[in-house]
Scaffold this motif. Structure first.
Motif, mmCIF file in Angstrom:
data_model
loop_
_atom_site.group_PDB
_atom_site.id
_atom_site.type_symbol
_atom_site.label_atom_id
_atom_site.label_comp_id
_atom_site.label_asym_id
_atom_site.label_seq_id
_atom_site.Cartn_x
_atom_site.Cartn_y
_atom_site.Cartn_z
ATOM 1 N N GLY A 85 0.813 -1.208 0.000
ATOM 2 C CA GLY A 85 0.000 0.000 0.000
ATOM 3 C C GLY A 85 0.844 1.255 0.000
ATOM 4 O O GLY A 85 2.068 1.208 0.021
ATOM 5 N N TYR A 86 0.173 2.383 0.006
ATOM 6 C CA TYR A 86 0.860 3.662 0.082
ATOM 7 C C TYR A 86 1.502 3.834 1.455
ATOM 8 O O TYR A 86 0.986 3.355 2.465
ATOM 9 N N ASN A 87 2.642 4.544 1.506
ATOM 10 C CA ASN A 87 3.264 4.841 2.794
ATOM 11 C C ASN A 87 2.407 5.809 3.607
ATOM 12 O O ASN A 87 2.323 5.699 4.825
ATOM 13 N N TRP A 88 1.778 6.756 2.943
ATOM 14 C CA TRP A 88 0.946 7.748 3.614
ATOM 15 C C TRP A 88 -0.513 7.495 3.251
ATOM 16 O O TRP A 88 -0.837 7.212 2.106
ATOM 17 N N SER A 89 -1.390 7.606 4.227
ATOM 18 C CA SER A 89 -2.815 7.432 3.955
ATOM 19 C C SER A 89 -3.638 8.134 5.030
ATOM 20 O O SER A 89 -3.198 8.270 6.176
ATOM 21 N N SER A 90 -4.804 8.584 4.641
ATOM 22 C CA SER A 90 -5.702 9.240 5.595
ATOM 23 C C SER A 90 -7.076 8.583 5.596
ATOM 24 O O SER A 90 -7.986 9.066 6.257
ATOM 25 N N TYR A 91 -7.229 7.467 4.877
ATOM 26 C CA TYR A 91 -8.559 6.865 4.752
ATOM 27 C C TYR A 91 -8.834 5.792 5.796
ATOM 28 O O TYR A 91 -9.972 5.459 6.076
ATOM 29 N N ALA A 92 -7.801 5.183 6.383
ATOM 30 C CA ALA A 92 -8.018 4.005 7.217
ATOM 31 C C ALA A 92 -8.548 4.329 8.610
ATOM 32 O O ALA A 92 -9.402 3.620 9.126
ATOM 33 N N ASN A 93 -8.076 5.395 9.233
ATOM 34 C CA ASN A 93 -8.419 5.649 10.633
ATOM 35 C C ASN A 93 -9.129 6.960 10.900
ATOM 36 O O ASN A 93 -9.419 7.271 12.062
ATOM 37 N N SER A 94 -9.415 7.744 9.885
ATOM 38 C CA SER A 94 -10.259 8.915 10.076
ATOM 39 C C SER A 94 -11.681 8.419 10.323
ATOM 40 O O SER A 94 -12.179 7.556 9.610
ATOM 41 N N GLN A 95 -12.336 8.947 11.321
ATOM 42 C CA GLN A 95 -13.625 8.388 11.733
ATOM 43 C C GLN A 95 -14.411 9.359 12.593
ATOM 44 O O GLN A 95 -13.911 10.397 13.012
ATOM 45 N N PHE A 96 -15.665 8.982 12.866
ATOM 46 C CA PHE A 96 -16.459 9.677 13.865
ATOM 47 C C PHE A 96 -17.092 8.645 14.794
ATOM 48 O O PHE A 96 -17.268 7.478 14.430
ATOM 49 N N ARG A 97 -17.421 9.067 16.010
ATOM 50 C CA ARG A 97 -18.075 8.202 16.982
ATOM 51 C C ARG A 97 -19.186 8.972 17.676
ATOM 52 O O ARG A 97 -19.048 10.169 17.964
ATOM 53 N N VAL A 98 -20.275 8.290 17.945
ATOM 54 C CA VAL A 98 -21.375 8.842 18.727
ATOM 55 C C VAL A 98 -21.643 7.898 19.890
ATOM 56 O O VAL A 98 -21.883 6.700 19.677
ATOM 57 N N ASN A 99 -21.556 8.414 21.113
ATOM 58 C CA ASN A 99 -21.788 7.614 22.312
ATOM 59 C C ASN A 99 -23.107 8.007 22.961
ATOM 60 O O ASN A 99 -23.381 9.206 23.140
ATOM 61 N N ILE A 100 -23.903 7.019 23.322
ATOM 62 C CA ILE A 100 -25.172 7.254 24.018
ATOM 63 C C ILE A 100 -25.163 6.391 25.278
ATOM 64 O O ILE A 100 -25.153 5.163 25.198
ATOM 65 N N ASP A 101 -25.131 7.034 26.437
ATOM 66 C CA ASP A 101 -25.113 6.335 27.720
ATOM 67 C C ASP A 101 -26.384 6.635 28.493
ATOM 68 O O ASP A 101 -26.826 7.794 28.549
#
Length: 344
Positions: A85-101
């Motif tokens: 794969g590419y040495n540099w990447s921004s697609y694998a771990n960019s994310q959002f999370r929503v927590n509901i407790d």
């Protein structure tokens, strides 16, 4: 004159009746009492009562943009072949999370539940030679629920980190945590606390196929002033592998230290990264309230492998942080990331 008086009297009576009817027509009903959302401070900050109930709700999450680097990245295409794969990447771990407790008191203790929704980025990627390798982004849901009565409790769910994992913590002090293995699986666990001593005993389903790759575990943990120690045993049923896990840690002013040890009698134990002993030594320094530095060193004796991970974190403002991490392994592979994260 009598006729005139009669007509005037009739007109006056008609007007009075009409006025009464008109007044009755525009009388508004009494407004219903409005129930405002109330702050719930029984379970910490951020909770509020769900109107009409005694249940307290908290909504939070994060948005993360991350740039990853690796000297030997691999991507797997649709036919199962592994490509560079590419040495540099921004697609694998960019994310959002929503927590509901959600939490509420009951006759048997605190009833609680947690739901976490994650969304990952995804785009076409390749080796630079037009392999057409694709990384598919998507959504993942984690959840658990339980009852906590202090001296005893029960929890079950499917979460990114089982109760066993959260009981010991995610390795050392870096985001990577070192070579310690955490389990993203379905689980059920009994737990409790007596004084400064906590305990847990549970069962894990590593692939969510009951009876095929399950594990059993039990552990105790004690707090002694600024220090803490934990020790547990585990058994991977499929691998027929017995193991142990423990740590000692302490926080002394701005310095935090942790030494974790893992052991497995056989290979392929889902609770351990390798057969035999593995050690994780971590340290963290809170340079200021906004700036910290952390390092974890891991060493496995069978086979002999090691890695070192370093973090530098900056809490720029309330709810916004920047984290830089670098990792070097005995296989001469280097990796790391630059992360920007907004939490709420």
């Amino acid at each position: 004159m009598n006729i005139k008086s009669l007509l005037l009297g009739s007109a006056a009576a008609f007007a009075a009746v009409s006025g009464a009817q008109a007044a009755d027509a525009i009388v508004a009903a009494a407004p219903e009492p409005m129930e405002y959302v109330k702050v719930c401070d029984a379970f910490g900050t951020g909770y509020f009562y769900i109107p009409g109930t005694e249940t307290c709700l908290k909504i939070g999450g994060l948005v993360r943009a991350q740039l990853d680097y690796g000297t030997k990245p691999n991507l797997v295409n649709t036919v199962g072949a592994t490509n560079r794969g590419y040495n540099w990447s921004s697609y694998a771990n960019s994310q959002f999370r929503v927590n509901i407790d959600a939490k509420n008191d009951s006759e048997v203790g605190t009833i609680y539940s947690s739901i976490q929704l994650r969304g990952y980025n995804g785009q076409t990627a390749g080796t630079g030679i037009n392999t057409g390798t694709t990384y598919n982004g998507g959504y993942v849901a984690y959840f658990y629920a339980g009852v906590d009565a202090g001296a005893y409790g029960f929890e079950a769910g499917s979460y990114d980190g089982s109760y066993w994992t959260r009981f010991f913590g995610f390795g050392g002090f870096t985001d990577d945590g070192g070579s310690y293995v955490y389990n993203d699986n379905a689980y059920a666990a009994f737990f409790g606390k007596v004084g400064s001593v906590s305990y847990t005993a549970g069962v894990d389903d590593f692939t969510r196929n009951a009876g095929k790759t399950a594990g059993l575990n039990a552990a105790v943990k004690g707090a002694f002033g600024p220090a803490e120690a934990a020790l547990g045993v585990d058994y991977d049923i499929a691998a027929k592998a017995f193991g142990m896990k423990g740590y000692v840690s302490g926080k002394f002013d701005i310095v935090s230290l942790k030494l974790m040890g893992l052991y497995s009698a056989k290979d392929n134990n889902m609770y351990a990264p390798a057969r035999g002993f593995t050690m994780v030594l971590g340290g963290k320094v809170d340079v200021t309230k906004q700036l910290f530095a952390a390092v974890d060193y891991s060493y496995s004796f069978t086979p002999k492998t090691w890695n070192v991970v370093g973090d530098l974190g900056w809490n720029v403002a309330n709810g916004f942080a920047v984290l830089v991490e670098g990792k070097y392994q005995s296989s001469k592979q280097t990796s790391g990331f630059l992360r920007f994260e907004r939490t709420f």
